[in-house]
Design a protein around this motif. Sequence first.
Motif, PDB file in Angstrom:
ATOM      1  N   THR A  48      50.625  21.852  59.841  1.00 53.99           N
ATOM      2  CA  THR A  48      49.371  21.958  59.086  1.00 53.99           C
ATOM      3  C   THR A  48      49.290  23.275  58.321  1.00 53.99           C
ATOM      4  OG1 THR A  48      48.386  20.723  60.905  1.00 53.99           O
ATOM      5  CG2 THR A  48      46.873  21.620  59.308  1.00 53.99           C
ATOM      6  N   VAL A  49      49.690  24.359  58.985  1.00 54.99           N
ATOM      7  CA  VAL A  49      49.659  25.656  58.296  1.00 54.99           C
ATOM      8  C   VAL A  49      50.680  25.657  57.155  1.00 54.99           C
ATOM      9  CG1 VAL A  49      49.948  28.160  58.566  1.00 54.99           C
ATOM     10  CG2 VAL A  49      48.810  26.861  60.338  1.00 54.99           C
ATOM     11  N   THR A  50      51.796  24.958  57.341  1.00 48.96           N
ATOM     12  CA  THR A  50      52.777  24.832  56.256  1.00 48.96           C
ATOM     13  C   THR A  50      52.123  24.166  55.036  1.00 48.96           C
ATOM     14  OG1 THR A  50      54.556  24.640  57.870  1.00 48.96           O
ATOM     15  CG2 THR A  50      55.058  23.918  55.638  1.00 48.96           C
ATOM     16  N   LEU A  51      51.300  23.163  55.282  1.00 48.50           N
ATOM     17  CA  LEU A  51      50.592  22.503  54.172  1.00 48.50           C
ATOM     18  C   LEU A  51      49.685  23.502  53.446  1.00 48.50           C
ATOM     19  CD1 LEU A  51      49.560  19.012  55.645  1.00 48.50           C
ATOM     20  CD2 LEU A  51      51.246  19.479  53.862  1.00 48.50           C
ATOM     21  N   VAL A  52      48.989  24.335  54.236  1.00 51.74           N
ATOM     22  CA  VAL A  52      48.095  25.335  53.620  1.00 51.74           C
ATOM     23  C   VAL A  52      48.909  26.313  52.769  1.00 51.74           C
ATOM     24  CG1 VAL A  52      46.393  27.149  54.063  1.00 51.74           C
ATOM     25  CG2 VAL A  52      46.473  25.152  55.547  1.00 51.74           C
ATOM     26  N   VAL A  53      50.061  26.753  53.312  1.00 52.24           N
ATOM     27  CA  VAL A  53      50.922  27.681  52.556  1.00 52.24           C
ATOM     28  C   VAL A  53      51.358  27.028  51.248  1.00 52.24           C
ATOM     29  CG1 VAL A  53      53.159  28.875  52.566  1.00 52.24           C
ATOM     30  CG2 VAL A  53      51.709  28.946  54.590  1.00 52.24           C
ATOM     31  N   ILE A  54      51.732  25.749  51.311  1.00 56.63           N
ATOM     32  CA  ILE A  54      52.181  25.039  50.094  1.00 56.63           C
ATOM     33  C   ILE A  54      51.041  24.982  49.071  1.00 56.63           C
ATOM     34  CG2 ILE A  54      52.873  22.766  49.208  1.00 56.63           C
ATOM     35  CD1 ILE A  54      54.469  22.414  51.847  1.00 56.63           C
ATOM     36  N   VAL A  55      49.838  24.689  49.539  1.00 61.71           N
ATOM     37  CA  VAL A  55      48.683  24.594  48.627  1.00 61.71           C
ATOM     38  C   VAL A  55      48.461  25.944  47.922  1.00 61.71           C
ATOM     39  CG1 VAL A  55      46.154  24.387  48.571  1.00 61.71           C
ATOM     40  CG2 VAL A  55      47.518  22.709  49.820  1.00 61.71           C
ATOM     41  N   VAL A  56      48.478  27.033  48.702  1.00 58.17           N
ATOM     42  CA  VAL A  56      48.198  28.352  48.112  1.00 58.17           C
ATOM     43  C   VAL A  56      49.350  28.785  47.194  1.00 58.17           C
ATOM     44  CG1 VAL A  56      47.643  30.760  48.599  1.00 58.17           C
ATOM     45  CG2 VAL A  56      46.772  28.980  50.087  1.00 58.17           C
ATOM     46  N   GLU A  57      50.581  28.556  47.635  1.00 60.14           N
ATOM     47  CA  GLU A  57      51.726  28.934  46.791  1.00 60.14           C
ATOM     48  C   GLU A  57      51.736  28.137  45.484  1.00 60.14           C
ATOM     49  OE1 GLU A  57      53.356  31.417  46.805  1.00 60.14           O
ATOM     50  OE2 GLU A  57      54.305  31.985  48.676  1.00 60.14           O
ATOM     51  N   ALA A  58      51.362  26.868  45.567  1.00 60.36           N
ATOM     52  CA  ALA A  58      51.303  26.045  44.352  1.00 60.36           C
ATOM     53  C   ALA A  58      50.253  26.601  43.390  1.00 60.36           C
ATOM     54  CB  ALA A  58      50.997  24.601  44.719  1.00 60.36           C
ATOM     55  N   ALA A  59      49.143  27.083  43.959  1.00 63.34           N
ATOM     56  CA  ALA A  59      48.094  27.674  43.118  1.00 63.34           C
ATOM     57  C   ALA A  59      48.605  28.942  42.435  1.00 63.34           C
ATOM     58  CB  ALA A  59      46.868  27.986  43.976  1.00 63.34           C
ATOM     59  N   PHE A  60      49.366  29.755  43.171  1.00 59.99           N
ATOM     60  CA  PHE A  60      49.968  30.955  42.560  1.00 59.99           C
ATOM     61  C   PHE A  60      50.946  30.552  41.464  1.00 59.99           C
ATOM     62  CE2 PHE A  60      48.572  33.554  46.242  1.00 59.99           C
ATOM     63  CZ  PHE A  60      48.190  34.693  45.569  1.00 59.99           C
ATOM     64  N   ALA A  61      51.789  29.542  41.753  1.00 58.91           N
ATOM     65  CA  ALA A  61      52.832  29.145  40.801  1.00 58.91           C
ATOM     66  C   ALA A  61      52.232  28.667  39.485  1.00 58.91           C
ATOM     67  CB  ALA A  61      53.703  28.062  41.423  1.00 58.91           C
ATOM     68  N   ARG A  62      51.116  27.921  39.568  1.00 58.81           N
ATOM     69  CA  ARG A  62      50.547  27.412  38.314  1.00 58.81           C
ATOM     70  C   ARG A  62      49.367  28.255  37.827  1.00 58.81           C
ATOM     71  NH1 ARG A  62      48.384  23.877  42.286  1.00 58.81           N
ATOM     72  NH2 ARG A  62      46.130  23.720  42.072  1.00 58.81           N
ATOM     73  N   SER A  63      49.238  29.485  38.357  1.00 64.15           N
ATOM     74  CA  SER A  63      48.175  30.420  37.951  1.00 64.15           C
ATOM     75  C   SER A  63      46.806  29.746  37.940  1.00 64.15           C
ATOM     76  CB  SER A  63      48.480  31.014  36.568  1.00 64.15           C
ATOM     77  OG  SER A  63      49.627  31.811  36.614  1.00 64.15           O
ATOM     78  N   ASP A  64      46.470  29.159  39.080  1.00 64.15           N
ATOM     79  CA  ASP A  64      45.178  28.489  39.223  1.00 64.15           C
ATOM     80  C   ASP A  64      44.148  29.526  39.686  1.00 64.15           C
ATOM     81  OD1 ASP A  64      42.972  27.023  39.869  1.00 64.15           O
ATOM     82  OD2 ASP A  64      44.053  25.477  40.984  1.00 64.15           O
ATOM     83  N   PHE A  65      43.409  30.075  38.718  1.00 61.81           N
ATOM     84  CA  PHE A  65      42.496  31.169  39.043  1.00 61.81           C
ATOM     85  C   PHE A  65      41.174  30.706  39.642  1.00 61.81           C
ATOM     86  CE2 PHE A  65      45.134  32.905  35.483  1.00 61.81           C
ATOM     87  CZ  PHE A  65      45.938  33.685  36.306  1.00 61.81           C
ATOM     88  N   SER A  66      41.087  29.408  39.945  1.00 62.68           N
ATOM     89  CA  SER A  66      39.911  28.950  40.691  1.00 62.68           C
ATOM     90  C   SER A  66      40.069  29.309  42.167  1.00 62.68           C
ATOM     91  CB  SER A  66      39.709  27.443  40.528  1.00 62.68           C
ATOM     92  OG  SER A  66      40.782  26.747  41.122  1.00 62.68           O
ATOM     93  N   PHE A  67      41.270  29.757  42.563  1.00 59.97           N
ATOM     94  CA  PHE A  67      41.489  30.339  43.891  1.00 59.97           C
ATOM     95  C   PHE A  67      41.235  31.845  43.746  1.00 59.97           C
ATOM     96  CE2 PHE A  67      44.082  27.227  46.492  1.00 59.97           C
ATOM     97  CZ  PHE A  67      43.996  26.162  45.600  1.00 59.97           C
ATOM     98  N   ARG A  68      40.289  32.373  44.503  1.00 66.42           N
ATOM     99  CA  ARG A  68      39.970  33.801  44.376  1.00 66.42           C
ATOM    100  C   ARG A  68      41.206  34.675  44.646  1.00 66.42           C
ATOM    101  NH1 ARG A  68      35.206  36.684  44.365  1.00 66.42           N
ATOM    102  NH2 ARG A  68      34.000  34.794  44.742  1.00 66.42           N
ATOM    103  N   VAL A  69      42.013  34.275  45.628  1.00 67.09           N
ATOM    104  CA  VAL A  69      43.180  35.076  46.005  1.00 67.09           C
ATOM    105  C   VAL A  69      44.198  35.139  44.857  1.00 67.09           C
ATOM    106  CG1 VAL A  69      44.474  33.168  47.110  1.00 67.09           C
ATOM    107  CG2 VAL A  69      44.812  35.500  47.888  1.00 67.09           C
ATOM    108  N   VAL A  70      44.303  34.066  44.083  1.00 65.80           N
ATOM    109  CA  VAL A  70      45.239  34.038  42.944  1.00 65.80           C
ATOM    110  C   VAL A  70      44.702  34.941  41.829  1.00 65.80           C
ATOM    111  CG1 VAL A  70      46.381  32.579  41.243  1.00 65.80           C
ATOM    112  CG2 VAL A  70      45.973  31.712  43.551  1.00 65.80           C
ATOM    113  N   ALA A  71      43.415  34.812  41.540  1.00 67.03           N
ATOM    114  CA  ALA A  71      42.817  35.632  40.474  1.00 67.03           C
ATOM    115  C   ALA A  71      42.906  37.125  40.803  1.00 67.03           C
ATOM    116  CB  ALA A  71      41.364  35.234  40.270  1.00 67.03           C
ATOM    117  N   GLY A  72      42.836  37.454  42.089  1.00 74.21           N
ATOM    118  CA  GLY A  72      42.834  38.863  42.486  1.00 74.21           C
ATOM    119  C   GLY A  72      44.215  39.481  42.599  1.00 74.21           C
ATOM    120  N   HIS A  73      45.264  38.670  42.662  1.00 74.23           N
ATOM    121  CA  HIS A  73      46.598  39.225  42.942  1.00 74.23           C
ATOM    122  C   HIS A  73      47.706  38.685  42.061  1.00 74.23           C
ATOM    123  CE1 HIS A  73      44.184  39.926  46.557  1.00 74.23           C
ATOM    124  NE2 HIS A  73      44.857  41.057  46.608  1.00 74.23           N
TER     125      HIS A  73
END
Lengths: 713, 85
Positions: A48-73
């Motif tokens: 399950t945590v692997t799924l969460v990591v994939i979701v967040v990494e995918a957001a970083f990869a496609r520069s999805d700034f609707s994730f606060r963590v992506v917009a901030g880093h």
Amino acid sequence: MLDFGRACLLLALALAGAGAVASAYGAVRARAHWQAAGARALFALFATVTLVVIVVEAAFARSDFSFRVVAGHSSTATPALYKLTALWSSQEGSLLLWVWLLSGWSSLAVASARRRTPVLAPWAAAALLAVAGFFLALMVFLANPLEPLAPAPADGSGLQPLLRHPAMAIHPPMLYSGYTLAVVPLAFALAALVTKRVDAAWVRQTRRFALGGWICLTIGILLGARWSWTELGWGGYWAWDPVENAALMPWLTGTAALHSLTVQEKRGTLKGWNLSLAMGTGVLALLGTFLVRSGVLQSIHAFGASTLGVPFLAFIALVLAACAGLMLARQQLLRSEARLESLLSREAVFLLNNVVLVGMAVLVLWGTFFPLISEALSGHRATLGPPWFARYTVPLATVLVLLSGLGPVLAWRRGSLRVGARSTARPALAAAAVVALALALGAGGAPHALALFFAAAFALGAVAQEYWRGARARGAATGRRWPAALPGLVARNRRRYGGYLVHAGVAVALVGVAASSAFQHVRDARLHPGQATSVDGYDVRYVRSTATVGREKLVLGAVVDVRRDGRHVATLRPSRGYYPVADPAGAGTLARWFKGESTSEVALRSNARWDLWAAVEPDLQPFQSMIDGIDQRFPLADASMEPLFLRALAERYRLQPLPASFRIIVAPLTSWVWTGGLIALLGGAVALWPSGALAAVALRRRSRVPVPVAKAA
Amino acid sequence: VELALFLLVLLLVGAWISAPLRRPPTPPAAPDPGVREEAEARLVAVRDAELDAATGKLTAAEHRALDAQLRAEAIDALRRAEHGG
């Protein structure tokens, strides 16, 4: 996918809680199906945590700034590799990485333990799930990596410039692997105390995880040091900084544990000591994470101060209380079955090395927390700097290296003065010769370095002698010449000869540390193009300035010519990168490039004898009027005009002979630090690699042996 | 889609974790593997002593005495392993 990720994170927290309860209930009531369900919850937690990591990494990869963590880093301009590694530059992402690694290692450990040590497995699973649950709770309630940002900005803030370095892509996962692997022995030590199975079973179950953690911590520490040397621009690789110390403390106690666990495996002694060391190392790993993430102590490596301090401290206190309570409750069981038979035995040296290593860890702990201690006692925050640490750690490290040479030449259990003297004669002669050579080269002014050279040469001589003697004995037994017998010798005794390589690596690395610290020459100089200075016999001339404009940064640098006795040695190109602040309206179109972060790009020429190191700080004062003038004359300049202004500025910097401040360092034997580290890692890998016997055991176990059930404690 | 995906994950995880609870396995009377590993460790100690002697860390007399002691411990551990601890 934000909502899916958030739901998975909540599911992971639920799995940690339910799994811990199921495992503990199954262990108390000796119910195999509850124990199995608890173990499965742990495996499902990892998935399950692997799924969460994939979701967040995918957001970083496609520069999805609707994730606060992506917009901030991250930002659209962040290079692809650093977009993926930006996850662990954030507080939330670091916690996610921590839990992911912990759940992965825990799954491996518990899956193996269910067959090898079924009595311990459910309790260990419960403890590991509880730790994972704490970190998941931190994420869910205090630092959620799946926090939405609405409206999503067009671009993000970008990655902290200092972290745009290849070493920083690997350094945090390695350190966190080391920390999380250290939690595995902690969990099994607690399980051993709960179940009263304090024999060597928990040691055999966790030894490889302890060694894996040691290897990961070593890689993490080396990468951090290398990054400091090549990126930070202050001219060193170790500053006794709290975050550096946070990794060093569990490394020291983990090293001690690797030695004393072997003694318990072979002799049945040191039960209480080993349990304490395993638990201490696990707690120090938690403390290390706390130091990095809490911002409680100022550090050059702290990239995110936070409010996680109080819950972290409460959790560490809870773990410490559990460890201490169980140790007290089981003290009757912790008496050793065997005694030390000889002071000239290998286990006696191991015990001494443990005292030194733990002493060093306590010292580093005291020095690291001294600012908080002094503030609590006197109201004044005082810090202990590198000289204080060096005063105590250098003599201890020298003793440690000497012991690392003495241990290999002594036998287990038995030893005599005559055999000991005979075995140490050649290494001692080699050490004396090295000291004589160092004195002839003019090293007499640094007695601490000389002592360390002696100890290191002794250790290297002892290791070489052991390899030679072992290969000769194996050659005699197999009818081969000793070089041909060497691989077979190592393959049959991986732990022993892998360990010797680690000793050799540490000795080489510490020679590098001693030489590069004691005999380093530093020169700070302000030079105009054409001017020169000298350092340790090298003539350093500032030839010309350089300037380039990139998409992410403006780079101002220098070309430096280094000569010795008129002969060209190297051309160095140090520079400084300037990253703009995100808001041009507030700072000015051109001024914003000098109000953001700037990083030093160190120029380094390295060989086996010395490192030539140079950093430059351009003098921007003469440019200030130009920068202000352009920003005032073109207050409404848009982004399309910015490259034009920057190119004009760069051109002027190249043509106008402005002064710059330089730091030039000549540091002897610095490359030995990295070479020694690599040798030590090679040794660790040799020791970790399954031996033929272990492989055969693993093969037997691959046949479907039914899982035994833990009886009630 | 996200909800459906999560429900699928929830279903799979729930079914997999609860499987042992729905079909409790009968615990086999397997010997404690720790006892066997203890015996293996004693045998490794005998080999270590041989290597120590071969590399000159033990005299012949010291090795003879130690070897006898280690072999006695190994035999004792093997007996315990055979009898399931």
